[in-house]
Write a protein that holds these residues in place. Structure first.
Motif, PDB file in Angstrom:
ATOM      1  N   LEU A 110     111.131 -60.687  15.800  1.00 30.28           N
ATOM      2  CA  LEU A 110     112.185 -60.811  16.808  1.00 30.28           C
ATOM      3  C   LEU A 110     111.430 -60.393  18.139  1.00 30.28           C
ATOM      4  N   GLU A 117     108.384 -60.814  19.006  1.00 34.72           N
ATOM      5  CA  GLU A 117     107.512 -61.993  19.278  1.00 34.72           C
ATOM      6  C   GLU A 117     108.142 -63.261  19.955  1.00 34.72           C
ATOM      7  N   ILE A 118     109.503 -63.285  19.280  1.00 33.33           N
ATOM      8  CA  ILE A 118     110.280 -64.369  19.974  1.00 33.33           C
ATOM      9  C   ILE A 118     110.595 -63.845  21.402  1.00 33.33           C
ATOM     10  N   GLU A 119     110.980 -62.573  21.501  1.00 27.53           N
ATOM     11  CA  GLU A 119     111.261 -62.065  22.909  1.00 27.53           C
ATOM     12  C   GLU A 119     110.256 -62.526  23.849  1.00 27.53           C
ATOM     13  N   GLU A 160     107.719 -64.864  23.499  1.00 21.07           N
ATOM     14  CA  GLU A 160     107.487 -66.337  23.674  1.00 21.07           C
ATOM     15  C   GLU A 160     108.422 -66.996  24.401  1.00 21.07           C
ATOM     16  N   LYS A 161     109.553 -66.719  23.887  1.00 19.49           N
ATOM     17  CA  LYS A 161     110.800 -67.584  24.338  1.00 19.49           C
ATOM     18  C   LYS A 161     111.653 -66.964  25.538  1.00 19.49           C
ATOM     19  N   LYS A 203     115.530 -59.276  22.434  1.00 18.38           N
ATOM     20  CA  LYS A 203     115.545 -59.061  21.101  1.00 18.38           C
ATOM     21  C   LYS A 203     116.782 -58.163  20.771  1.00 18.38           C
ATOM     22  N   VAL A 227     119.149 -67.148  14.765  1.00 20.61           N
ATOM     23  CA  VAL A 227     117.917 -67.112  15.508  1.00 20.61           C
ATOM     24  C   VAL A 227     117.522 -68.469  15.739  1.00 20.61           C
ATOM     25  N   THR A 228     117.592 -69.429  15.051  1.00 28.32           N
ATOM     26  CA  THR A 228     117.433 -70.764  15.269  1.00 28.32           C
ATOM     27  C   THR A 228     118.354 -71.328  16.181  1.00 28.32           C
ATOM     28  N   ILE A 245     117.257 -69.783  19.972  1.00 31.20           N
ATOM     29  CA  ILE A 245     116.123 -70.365  20.541  1.00 31.20           C
ATOM     30  C   ILE A 245     116.798 -71.685  21.001  1.00 31.20           C
ATOM     31  N   GLU A 272     116.075 -72.616  24.782  1.00 29.64           N
ATOM     32  CA  GLU A 272     115.419 -73.829  25.280  1.00 29.64           C
ATOM     33  C   GLU A 272     116.218 -74.817  26.176  1.00 29.64           C
TER      34      GLU A 272
END
Length: 365
Positions: A9, A11-13, A15-16, A20, A114-115, A118, A122
């Motif tokens: 999570l 990492e997602i924070e 990158e995207k 979190k 999460v999907t 995201i 996006e």
């Protein structure tokens, strides 16, 4: 779940750009619904995900009462104090009820949340990127066509170019590159919806802004645009610097600047005229390429009567009235065009009473 999940999570924070904490709160809310659905319970519960270890616990929340009527929602004072001696009447007691196999449900639910988040993020980024480009030009590639629309690939999103917004001279096929004007950007439940046009006057205006440095720098200003896409357009320009010729700036050396725009618009004819505070002069310029002898202005009716040489009458009116119609759109004035002979017969004005008015305009075919 585990520490690896928390790290994912994070990492997602990075990158995207999705917080979190927001993701964890969304997962906790989704897990409450999953718990009630999978374990067929109506009790109030709270799901807690440890922000460091990823350990998930489910707590039943019950009100502390003297007499228990619904054991799913209530707990007696005595029973609550066996959990925590500090509980008082009307407090909300929390009792851990984490199922043994809840980890599998939690993992599946977390993946879905999460999907989804995201995807939403996006979509939000795409919307924010294109809302700033509203009323601007974009380049795209034709992807497909149905009975009403062309669908244009803009990279991260597919835009809609209605067939009604194509110029009569436009012929596109799959894979062709197309330059269009963004008329509207909407944020829908299915993601950003972007609408394009090739007929909008804004396309012509933006092409001049991109092609003519003096317009981009603000020295030359576009005051008005009138367009019949694919056939003829008129654009009125004004210079803030007396030493800069606005018409010449738009035409460019040997007509190179305006010719680039004409090529992009598949041969659309463009009349570039000088804007003027004088209605008489502005209307005369707007009727380019026709010569004008005199303009008589009727302020109350916002109408201008224009007298042209006999041999210029058809040119002033244009094919099917196109030249006069565009001049009226450009200036915002009703225009009544008369030849010298007609003016003499109707108003008793002698021919050639006044010389041809000075006009400052250029027509590009």
């Amino acid at each position: 779940m585990s520490m690896e999940f928390i790290e994912a999570l994070s990492e997602i924070e990075r990158e995207k750009g999705i917080s979190k904490d927001i993701l964890l709160e969304a997962i906790e809310a989704a897990l409450i619904s999953s718990y009630k659905r999978n374990f067929n319970t109506a009790q109030n519960v709270r799901v807690d995900i440890n922000r460091f270890t990823g350990v998930i616990k489910v707590y039943a929340r019950k009100q502390v009462v003297e007499d228990v009527l619904d054991p799913r929602l209530e707990i007696s004072v005595e029973a609550s104090r066996e959990i925590n001696p500090h509980y008082q009447l009307d407090d909300i007691a929390e009792i851990e009820v984490t199922p043994r196999d809840f980890g599998r449900i939690a993992a599946q639910t977390a993946k879905q949340v999460v999907t989804q988040r995201i995807r939403e993020a996006e979509r939000g980024l795409i919307y924010n990127a294109f809302i700033d480009k509203e009323e601007d030009i974009v380049n795209g590639i034709v992807q497909r066509q149905d009975v009403r629309n062309l669908f244009i690939d803009l990279g991260k999103v597919e835009a809609v170019l209605p067939l009604t917004e194509l110029m009569p001279t436009d012929k596109f096929k799959h894979g062709d590159r197309v330059k269009s004007f963004i008329t509207k950007v909407e944020n829908t439940t299915k993601g950003p919806q972007i609408f394009l046009s090739r007929t909008h006057p804004g396309l012509l205006k933006r092409l001049f802004e991109l092609e003519v440095p003096e317009i981009y720098d603000g020295v030359v200003e576009i005051r008005s645009v009138a367009r019949e896409a694919g056939f003829r357009s008129k654009i009125a320009v004004h210079s803030r610097n007396p030493e800069v010729d606005p018409v010449g700036s738009c035409v460019g050396q040997k007509g190179m600047r305006v010719q680039t725009i004409v090529t992009e618009l598949k041969g659309e004819k463009i009349d570039i005229v000088r804007w003027s505070e004088s209605v008489e002069e502005y209307v005369a310029n707007a009727l380019s390429p026709s010569k004008v002898i005199e303009v008589i202005v009727y302020e109350q009716e916002k109408m201008a009567r224009v007298i042209v040489p006999d041999y210029q009458l058809s040119l002033a009116i244009g094919i099917k009235g196109q030249n006069a119609r565009l001049a009226a759109k450009l200036t915002g004035w009703k225009i009544d065009i008369k030849s010298e002979t007609q003016a003499e017969q109707e108003f008793g004005r002698p021919k050639s009473q006044v010389g041809t008015m000075h006009q400052d305009s250029v027509s590009i075919d």
